[in-house]
Motif scaffolding. Structure first.
Motif, PDB file in Angstrom:
ATOM      1  N   TYR A   1       0.863  -1.180   0.000  1.00  0.00           N
ATOM      2  CA  TYR A   1       0.000   0.000   0.000  1.00  0.00           C
ATOM      3  C   TYR A   1       0.895   1.224   0.000  1.00  0.00           C
ATOM      4  O   TYR A   1       1.810   1.343   0.826  1.00  0.00           O
ATOM      5  CB  TYR A   1      -0.907  -0.008   1.228  1.00  0.00           C
ATOM      6  CG  TYR A   1      -1.742   1.245   1.384  1.00  0.00           C
ATOM      7  CD1 TYR A   1      -2.826   1.486   0.544  1.00  0.00           C
ATOM      8  CD2 TYR A   1      -1.465   2.179   2.378  1.00  0.00           C
ATOM      9  CE1 TYR A   1      -3.601   2.626   0.680  1.00  0.00           C
ATOM     10  CE2 TYR A   1      -2.234   3.321   2.534  1.00  0.00           C
ATOM     11  CZ  TYR A   1      -3.297   3.544   1.676  1.00  0.00           C
ATOM     12  OH  TYR A   1      -4.066   4.672   1.815  1.00  0.00           O
TER      13      TYR A   1
ATOM     14  N   VAL B   1       1.141   5.479  -0.013  1.00  0.00           N
ATOM     15  CA  VAL B   1       0.474   6.739   0.248  1.00  0.00           C
ATOM     16  C   VAL B   1       1.538   7.818   0.432  1.00  0.00           C
ATOM     17  O   VAL B   1       2.536   7.622   1.149  1.00  0.00           O
ATOM     18  CB  VAL B   1      -0.438   6.657   1.491  1.00  0.00           C
ATOM     19  CG1 VAL B   1       0.338   6.274   2.738  1.00  0.00           C
ATOM     20  CG2 VAL B   1      -1.212   7.950   1.696  1.00  0.00           C
ATOM     21  N   ASP B   2       1.370   8.923  -0.269  1.00  0.00           N
ATOM     22  CA  ASP B   2       2.301  10.062  -0.192  1.00  0.00           C
ATOM     23  C   ASP B   2       3.746   9.629  -0.419  1.00  0.00           C
ATOM     24  O   ASP B   2       4.694  10.112   0.232  1.00  0.00           O
ATOM     25  CB  ASP B   2       2.182  10.749   1.171  1.00  0.00           C
ATOM     26  CG  ASP B   2       0.796  11.308   1.420  1.00  0.00           C
ATOM     27  OD1 ASP B   2       0.093  11.602   0.438  1.00  0.00           O
ATOM     28  OD2 ASP B   2       0.409  11.424   2.600  1.00  0.00           O
TER      29      ASP B   2
ATOM     30  N   SER C   1      -3.057   6.976   7.401  1.00  0.00           N
ATOM     31  CA  SER C   1      -2.502   6.713   6.070  1.00  0.00           C
ATOM     32  C   SER C   1      -3.583   6.479   5.021  1.00  0.00           C
ATOM     33  O   SER C   1      -3.274   6.229   3.855  1.00  0.00           O
ATOM     34  CB  SER C   1      -1.574   5.487   6.121  1.00  0.00           C
ATOM     35  OG  SER C   1      -0.476   5.707   6.979  1.00  0.00           O
TER      36      SER C   1
ATOM     37  N   ARG D   1      -6.905   7.484   2.639  1.00  0.00           N
ATOM     38  CA  ARG D   1      -7.407   8.652   1.913  1.00  0.00           C
ATOM     39  C   ARG D   1      -8.862   8.386   1.529  1.00  0.00           C
ATOM     40  O   ARG D   1      -9.171   8.015   0.398  1.00  0.00           O
ATOM     41  CB  ARG D   1      -6.538   8.936   0.683  1.00  0.00           C
ATOM     42  CG  ARG D   1      -5.091   9.282   1.003  1.00  0.00           C
ATOM     43  CD  ARG D   1      -4.985  10.569   1.799  1.00  0.00           C
ATOM     44  NE  ARG D   1      -3.614  10.923   2.150  1.00  0.00           N
ATOM     45  CZ  ARG D   1      -3.036  10.638   3.308  1.00  0.00           C
ATOM     46  NH1 ARG D   1      -3.737   9.994   4.243  1.00  0.00           N
ATOM     47  NH2 ARG D   1      -1.795  10.995   3.548  1.00  0.00           N
TER      48      ARG D   1
END
Length: 280
Positions: free
Chosen positions: A226, A228-229, A262, A264
């Motif tokens: 996964y 994220v950012d 974490s 969104r």
């Protein structure tokens, strides 16, 4: 649970066992009938399993009940939990019964008390369709065929599904609120289940295969990642869980944990890679 087990055993009636004939020096087997209630713990009514304990006066108790009784026999108050009843352990070890799946084709005999362990691995065990509104059960291959036909015949989406390619990384997009997405391996007649469980501070993601834990089915590993950012978290499992029925209870093991910070929104996008494990 104990009383349900007790009633089920009573409904089985009497089973045949084996004994040694004393007529000559060779060991001959003869059949006898035994009331299976004598193989239950008299306290919790569950099947006795090794180690079995007895008090000084010969009353029995299973190893789980002894600590609950403060190691004091409820019948005579003598100490219990220190003396093994080897004779009953030998009797228990000598008894076998047909597999619960005998009517579906299994010819194995199972040590009494270990039926549930065998069923998890028995290739003839019944698996359940993962559709919430369906109560179909059958062999894992038939469940796969049934599920694909079932969702194809519906005018409204059941829940998300996708076809599976082994070793290839695939993007799994699902709403956390949907809780489940199915991957179909129609060639090998297998269903793989991706599940999300929203907890107080995180989301648990796990992958399972709907099939018994039989070597004939095969073994699978998987990797989830996964991002994220720009940061990526990865979870790997060398041995995917094989299950007979989908559970919607949060797993206690083999899952990836994603903190709420974490996430969104409700959409969860992960990368999934499933591989067949070569067994030697």
């Amino acid at each position: 649970m104990g009383r349900v087990k007790h009633n089920m055993v009573k409904s089985l009636g009497k089973r045949t066992s084996s004994s040694v004939s004393p007529t000559d020096g060779s060991k001959k087997r003869s059949t006898l009938q035994m009331d299976l209630e004598v193989l239950e713990c008299p306290i919790c009514f569950e099947t006795l399993t090794k180690p079995i304990f007895q008090c000084d006066d010969g009353h029995l108790a299973c190893s789980s009940c002894c600590p609950k009784l403060s190691n004091k026999c409820p019948t005579c108050a003598f100490p219990i939990g220190h003396i093994r009843c080897r004779a009953m352990e030998s009797v228990l070890g000598s008894i076998s019964i047909p597999c619960p799946n005998a009517k579906f084709g299994c010819t194995d005999n199972v040590s009494y008390g270990l039926e549930s362990t065998h069923v998890k691995e028995c290739i003839f065990s019944r698996c359940s369709c993962p559709a919430l509104d369906c109560d179909y059960t059958g062999s894992y291959r038939n469940v796969c065929k049934h599920y694909y036909s079932y969702i194809s015949s519906r005018s409204t989406p059941l829940h998300h599904y996708a076809f599976l390619l082994y070793k290839a990384s695939s993007t799994v997009r699902m709403n956390i609120s949907d809780k489940i997405k199915i991957h179909v391996d129609y060639t090998n007649e297998l269903l793989f289940v991706v599940q999300c469980f929203r907890e107080s501070y995180s989301v648990c993601v796990t992958v399972s295969c709907i099939a018994p834990s039989s070597a004939k089915v095969g073994k699978f590993s998987y990797q989830l990642s996964y991002t994220v950012d720009g940061d990526t978290m990865t979870y790997e499992s060398p041995d995917m869980k094989r299950i007979l029925k989908v559970s919607f209870q949060t797993p206690l093991e083999k899952f990836m944990l994603i903190p709420h910070s974490s996430l969104r929104g409700d959409l969860l996008e992960t990368k999934l890679t499933i591989k067949k494990v070569i067994q030697v």
